[in-house]
Design a protein around this motif. Structure first.
Motif, short mmCIF file in Angstrom:
data_model
loop_
_atom_site.label_atom_id
_atom_site.label_comp_id
_atom_site.label_asym_id
_atom_site.label_seq_id
_atom_site.Cartn_x
_atom_site.Cartn_y
_atom_site.Cartn_z
N VAL A 3 24.35 25.70 50.32
CA VAL A 3 24.46 24.56 50.86
C VAL A 3 26.04 23.85 50.30
O VAL A 3 26.12 24.11 49.09
CB VAL A 3 23.46 23.37 50.14
N ALA A 4 26.76 23.48 51.16
CA ALA A 4 27.97 23.11 50.65
C ALA A 4 27.98 21.70 50.29
O ALA A 4 27.54 20.83 50.86
CB ALA A 4 29.11 23.08 52.13
N GLN A 53 27.83 15.59 46.71
CA GLN A 53 27.28 15.07 47.94
C GLN A 53 27.48 16.20 48.86
O GLN A 53 28.39 16.86 48.92
CB GLN A 53 28.24 13.89 48.19
N VAL A 54 26.38 16.26 49.73
CA VAL A 54 26.22 17.24 50.88
C VAL A 54 26.80 16.53 51.95
O VAL A 54 26.57 15.28 52.12
CB VAL A 54 24.75 17.66 51.21
N GLU A 55 27.72 17.30 52.68
CA GLU A 55 28.59 16.61 53.82
C GLU A 55 27.38 15.99 54.67
O GLU A 55 26.52 16.56 55.21
CB GLU A 55 29.53 17.52 54.50
N GLY A 56 27.72 14.52 55.29
CA GLY A 56 26.66 14.16 56.24
C GLY A 56 25.78 13.44 55.53
O GLY A 56 25.19 12.58 56.39
N GLU A 57 25.45 13.59 54.28
CA GLU A 57 24.54 12.72 53.43
C GLU A 57 25.03 11.41 52.85
O GLU A 57 26.34 11.64 52.25
CB GLU A 57 23.72 13.51 52.46
N ASN A 58 24.67 10.36 52.90
CA ASN A 58 25.21 9.12 52.27
C ASN A 58 24.60 9.03 50.78
O ASN A 58 25.64 8.53 50.09
CB ASN A 58 24.46 7.76 52.99
N GLN A 59 23.84 9.49 50.46
CA GLN A 59 23.31 9.51 49.00
C GLN A 59 23.65 10.55 48.20
O GLN A 59 23.70 11.89 48.74
CB GLN A 59 21.82 9.24 49.04
#
Ligand SMILES: CC(C)(COP(=O)(O)OP(=O)(O)OC[C@H]1O[C@@H](n2cnc3c(N)ncnc32)[C@H](O)[C@@H]1OP(=O)(O)O)[C@@H](O)C(=O)NCCC(=O)NCCS
Length: 147
Positions: A3-4, A53-59
């Motif tokens: 996971v990036a 933080q994973v791209e596209g996730e807000n939390q």
């Protein structure tokens, strides 16, 4: 599956997401107020709270609190959101914490694992950490300021 993730320093507005992450990872204990722990850490010149933080996730997806006491480096609040565990993010967060310490000349990093947290023990074993022959002893100096 890898996971990036982007790892950055804590920023305003992260607290609620971090507390939710730590609750999901069962790191919060009744005697520790996590928001106070965050405030104390980010106010310290010898500590940092790193957020993954994973791209596209807000939390926040992952976290690690790192600091040194003038002798040893310490890691706390290592957490990876349960849905992303097993994807290499824990290892990446520990490496970022180690980089933070190396940049400050700290020669050794250590951490405490609660008795019974075999998952964490196996993880640290897998990434090359070694058991130490020490007993940890403690006394509260001010219970109101957190743990
Ligand atoms: C501990 C934790 C941070 C590990 O994060 P993770 O992203 O799942 O771990 P990784 O995917 O980076 O795993 C790295 C290596 O550890 C191994 N590993 C991870 N968890 C393991 C387990 N429970 N048992 C055996 N090996 C494990 C992986 O197989 C991997 O080995 P490899 O690189 O040789 O394949 C995560 O499980 C977590 O958030 N746990 C709850 C909070 C916690 O206990 N934090 C530690 C407090 S001391």
């Amino acid at each position: 599956m890898s996971v990036a993730i982007t790892v950055r320093a804590y920023k305003d507005g992260d607290t609620a997401g971090l507390v939710a992450l730590w609750q999901a990872c069962q790191l919060v204990r009744p005697w520790n107020d996590p928001a106070k722990d965050i405030a104390f850490c980010i106010g310290s010149p010898n500590a940092a709270l790193l957020v993954g933080q994973v791209e596209g996730e807000n939390q926040p997806t992952a976290s690690v609190m790192v600091g040194h006491d003038g002798h040893r480096g310490w890691i706390y609040y290592l957490a990876v959101a349960p849905i992303h565990q097993g994807s290499g993010l824990g290892r990446q967060m520990v490496e970022k914490a180690e980089d933070w310490l190396k940049a400050r000349g700290v020669p050794k990093v250590q951490l405490m694992i609660r008795t019974g947290n075999e998952q964490a023990e196996r993880f640290y074993d897998a990434i090359g950490y070694e058991h130490q022959a020490v007993t940890v002893m403690a006394r509260w100096l001010n219970k109101d300021t957190g743990g």
